[in-house]
Design an enzyme around this catalytic site. Structure first.
Site, PDB file in Angstrom:
ATOM      1  N   ASP A 194      27.618 -29.111  11.745  1.00  0.00           N
ATOM      2  CA  ASP A 194      27.571 -27.840  11.027  1.00  0.00           C
ATOM      3  C   ASP A 194      26.231 -27.147  11.276  1.00  0.00           C
ATOM      4  O   ASP A 194      25.177 -27.774  11.135  1.00  0.00           O
ATOM      5  CB  ASP A 194      27.755 -28.140   9.533  1.00  0.00           C
ATOM      6  N   GLU A 205      28.696 -26.455  16.068  1.00  0.00           N
ATOM      7  CA  GLU A 205      29.155 -25.199  15.456  1.00  0.00           C
ATOM      8  C   GLU A 205      28.012 -24.202  15.513  1.00  0.00           C
ATOM      9  O   GLU A 205      27.440 -23.837  14.498  1.00  0.00           O
ATOM     10  CB  GLU A 205      29.604 -25.431  14.002  1.00  0.00           C
TER      11      GLU A 205
END
Lengths: 655, 655
Positions: free
Chosen positions: A376, A405
């Protein structure tokens, strides 16, 4: 006053060797370089290579392609990092041989030349051992017994001698390229896989209550039947209570609201714990096992952030940054404030300790059977940290895959891929039109980017419900599915996509009543779903090796701006797939497609066979132009497999 | 666990910094790089630079252009080598400032932020000295006296404080690029000059007898009046007698034949001696002086090869390679034999001594006033040797120019330029057609090649009388003259070109009765000469700064395949020149030329002034398309200078 052979312009080489290039096990690494020196001497060159921790180099020969460009390669047989380099030297025997032949052709006397050749053979004998040495010595002895130039010439030009001499070159003056380079050979799943993302707590059937890993396991058969390879879980850790966000991201505390799974950490534990509502660590391991039994791998979310209740805040107060009033700095992106998130301070004096702790978290989950991490927001942590962490992990476990990401600026996105991420999220999610899709995919597949960045094409994420899906209806979902699954070799959907879930918070890309802040109960058989279409596309992917590759993507002409036409073929040409997609989810468009028959080796006047893989319909076509009618309600896309038809040269082997 | 600011993709950088780029004194070196880090901090960056032997770095600020691309530059004020690098750091005050402004805009409370800002100012005061320190301390004191956030905000956002803070950044965590890079700032003559090549012995008036340096001096006024800047002499050294070639390269000894000046060395001396027939060393120095008085520089041929009579063979027998029969190996390019040429063995154990001797030869002629060397066949000597020699020379004498006669394979040609040659011969001599000329010039002026290779466009050489000149007559000479002189900023002719000398040994590019093997007497006023045309072209070059540049070349549409149309403009647009050339020496061709009015900032509906520089004719034109008729016998080329016409905004300054 160094050596004088130039070895330059090496391919592949990324940023002067600063970063490794990426390939997959089973590939052959083709290495090229400009290799030359002054004058007319002939050269010999090899690619040297070794597994990163091996002491000895292996060698593969290089050959000149054209104009001082050389090429050679080796097979990447293991999931590991390889190092490679180039060495070149003057091939004295071949240089001598070439000169001799020219002089013989011109009818010149070559007595002295033959004596020079004899010297070369005698010197090679000294370098050789065993049988080779004996053979070379025998050539010299025979030479000395002969007195006629013609006989001596025959001896020295014998093909067998030539092969012997190649084995014993004088490499005392060999030149090496300036740097050793590195290639990461990842396992094939790094390049070819279909991902299914889900919120574990929303996989149950009871409204207002968390599902468990057992409920998740119950969904595995369906996920597998749709053809997915990876089931990716958003964070499964305990969630903080302080400043917990309510449904639809409200800031008020809503009793019973579960909070965002990205607000990691509570009294129940931090990044190495499982949310008690989902089950135990043992339950999680069981889920990973069950997934494996269904042919699915589990990917875990790795989100480096802490809720105000994370144990780290008490255990390691020195890992955080303090403000002048003594409070810990929470996450901000002014004017937005994230009071439920604290970031560790990667620049604190405790930096080394912090870096090692995050490595420890990753190793912990690897210990639970996880081999894929979806990271993330990596672009808010130091690039150097990721480079270090991924290398540390892969040194021991080269099979671990990291997906970045990195929805951020293009250079930072690319830098994270160079630094080591196995795969990357991309801007595909927002590319909807023909030219921008072709341009972006051409950059990803044909420029240097292909050496280090593997695009994992997500059609949507819990944070991004693209406008195209919000307003395009069911055809839009099928269009984006086909694009993601056939443009890239690795792609993913976020659960709800298969149900054509399109309800957004107006004016945003946020899902309405997002699972991020709530328990959700889905009806996985809701009318209008596209599960069969997904299964069909994933089956087509599986059955067609051309779709397992990324770099082989090429765009071809279609004479309507709404129709995107492209193809992929395996290197040996045994599998060739073309895709025509109507990018307009509302209206039908007709286009003339131009198939590159010449590339396919199909003569313009020969019939070839076309199988439309979504319908299974077969046709016999001739000529490179074909009209397609793409109606978003019927056939938003067509996928053609092309094969020759009854076209071969018969070879009679008997009678 | 290193720093985390990425500095990559630096421009200019050649082969990972392995070789320097080239510029000229008076240029500004513009440096660019991708500079970024994770997160949202704002950065600051500088180009660091220093003369190669200076201890201290100077700094020039860089600014972000777009998307994490930064640019900055510095003036190359001296004829020397500069080193440059990039350093970047987090600009903590600007980052803080940007966040504060966003929060203020959103109406958020900023009390804590202001205290954090105060900390930054206090820390900067510690780094500053003298007046700056006092000023910064005063800001902190004033801040502490205020209690209202609004007042404190005004204090910390004051523009004067911002300027102060820029001067005292915290660079303790600054990152540097991985390598220091180098740029050679040559003197302007490296880029802009017109060369005239001649055989000194053929500059006289007496048939069968060598001319002298005095005869050469007599030709200087005429050479200068044609507009040349450099007079380049083929080797002036004693010539060997053994195996001396006769007229037209015959192998028989011809009594009285002077031999090739490239067969250097006799009893009279070697590479540091002057051929007695030409005069004395003092005569040579006088010639160099006289040339200087006429505004001409003298370039000397540097040909590393020895006749069988060269003193080196006796003085340094260990510098040569021996064959099995004890003979010294002469030059060969099988089946061709050059028995009049021996090459020293650059790979012999005496290598160091040999390299130093050739350096000594160059330094000797520099001592006689020579500042330009045209190097014969550099591609048959080690590239590393040239890199070493040129650097050794230029370390002491950066004004020395080396021109590489590297008529060889493209990568080797380029490698010699990278290794240090100031200028290079090119394939221009054989490029005759529109597309190949445009392609080749685009490579030379728009690709990375422009960073290190300065093409010196010779229309012909003593070894090369191109087919185009052999058969195209007088128009062909004018066509090639215009192309050489306007496509490149540095070009040259070999004497006889101005007389349209076109007699060749049939089927070859060799001149018939070449001066290489004979004395020659030229009639410099022979009918049909193009001396006025040469003078005109060189005057046009001199008067138009756009033609002093190379990289500014651009091609524009002309709708006939025989007409090449291109232009050059100075960076500031003050001088703009276009050239249309008929590439067909036999027939007239008409073409519509498309002038890039938009690039020139001329509105399509405005009149502009065009001056044809060869005829002096002026026109007023409107619109971007114009028809030209190019008759090889009248006007094989036209050269247009374009200026605005009576188009300005009047500003009334009085009444």
């Amino acid at each position: 006053m160094t050596g004088t052979i130039v070895i330059e312009n090496i391919y592949p080489e990324l940023d002067c060797g600063r970063y490794p290039v990426k390939r997959e096990v089973g590939d052959r690494l083709e290495v090229e370089a400009d290799i030359f020196k002054e004058g007319h001497d002939l050269l010999a060159a090899v690619v040297k290579y070794r597994e990163a921790d091996a002491a000895d180099w292996l060698e593969a020969p290089m050959a000149q392609v054209v104009n001082d460009r050389w090429r050679g390669g080796f097979a990447l047989e293991k999931n590991t990092r390889y190092r490679y380099a180039i060495e070149a030297w003057v091939d004295q025997f071949e240089s001598w041989r070439a000169e001799l032949e020219k002089k013989l052709e011109a009818g010149q006397a070559v007595g002295l030349e033959l004596l020079e050749g004899r010297q070369l053979v005698a010197a090679a004998a000294e370098r050789a051992a065993d049988d080779d040495r004996s053979q070379l010595r025998r050539v010299v002895e025979n030479f000395d017994r002969q007195t006629l130039d013609a006989e001596r010439t025959d001896l020295l030009l014998a093909p067998a001698l030539r092969r012997l001499m190649v084995r014993h070159p004088d490499r005392s003056t060999a030149a090496a390229c300036e740097r050793e380079l590195e290639v990461v050979a990842d396992r094939p799943a790094a390049r070819f896989a279909a991902w299914y993302e889900m919120f574990p707590r929303s996989q149950g059937r009871v409204r207002g209550k968390s599902a468990t890993f057992r409920d998740c396991a119950a969904r595995l058969p369906e996920i597998r039947s749709m053809g997915f390879d990876v089931v990716y879980l958003v964070p499964i850790h305990p969630i903080g209570a302080t400043h917990r966000k309510g449904p639809n991201n409200t800031e008020e505390l809503v009793p019973g609201a579960p909070g965002s799974p990205y607000a990691i950490g509570s009294e129940a534990g931090g990044h190495k714990a499982v949310h008690p509502e989902l089950g135990t660590l043992e339950d999680f391991r069981a889920f990973v096992r069950q997934a494996g039994e269904h042919g699915l791998e589990v990917a875990l979310d790795f989100a480096i952030q802490c809720s105000p209740d994370h144990p780290y805040l008490k255990e390691h107060p020195d890992w955080f940054r303090y403000r002048p009033d003594g409070s810990i700095k929470y996450a901000e992106n002014p004017p937005k404030k994230y009071q439920d998130i604290f970031n560790v301070d990667f620049y604190s004096p405790a930096k080394d300790e912090i870096w090692r702790e995050w490595l420890d978290v990753v190793l912990f989950w690897i210990g639970q059977g996880v081999k894929i991490f979806r990271v993330d927001n990596p672009h808010t942590k130091p690039i150097a940290f990721w480079e270090w962490l991924i290398r540390e992990v892969q040194n021991e476990r080269p099979d671990i895959i990291f997906l970045a990401e990195a929805f951020t600026r293009p250079k930072l996105l690319k830098a994270l891929a160079k630094a080591g991420f196995t795969q990357s999220y991309t801007y595909f999610t927002w590319r909807n039109f023909k030219q921008e899709l072709a341009d972006y995919l051409t950059e990803l597949t044909q420029s240097e980017v292909k050496e280090y960045l593997r695009p994992n094409f997500f059609t949507c994420t819990p944070d991004i419900l693209p406008a195209f899906l919000q307003s395009g209806g069911r055809p839009a979902f099928i269009i984006r599915l086909v694009l993601a699954a056939t443009l890239s070799s690795v792609y993913g959907i976020y659960n709800g996509f298969e149900l054509c879930e399109a309800a957004a918070v107006p004016g945003t890309e946020e899902y309405l009543d997002s699972e991020k802040y709530d328990y959700k109960v889905w009806d996985w058989d809701r009318p209008g779903h596209i599960k069969e279409e997904i299964a069909a596309i994933n089956r087509i992917r599986l059955e067609n090796p051309a779709l397992h590759e990324l770099e082989n993507l090429r765009f071809y002409p279609a004479d309507d701006d709404n129709v995107l036409f492209y193809g992929k073929a395996t290197l040996d040409g045994s599998n060739t797939v073309f895709v025509a997609v109507n990018l307009d989810p509302f209206e039908a468009h007709q286009a003339v497609l131009e198939f590159p028959l010449q590339e396919l080796g199909i003569p313009r006047d020969k019939t070839f066979q076309v199988e439309e893989l979504l319908t299974g319909r077969k046709h016999l076509w001739r000529g490179h132009r074909h009209i397609v009618d793409l109606d978003p309600r019927q056939n938003p896309a067509e996928i053609y497999r092309i094969t020759r038809w009854a076209y071969r040269d018969y070879v009679e082997t008997c009678f």
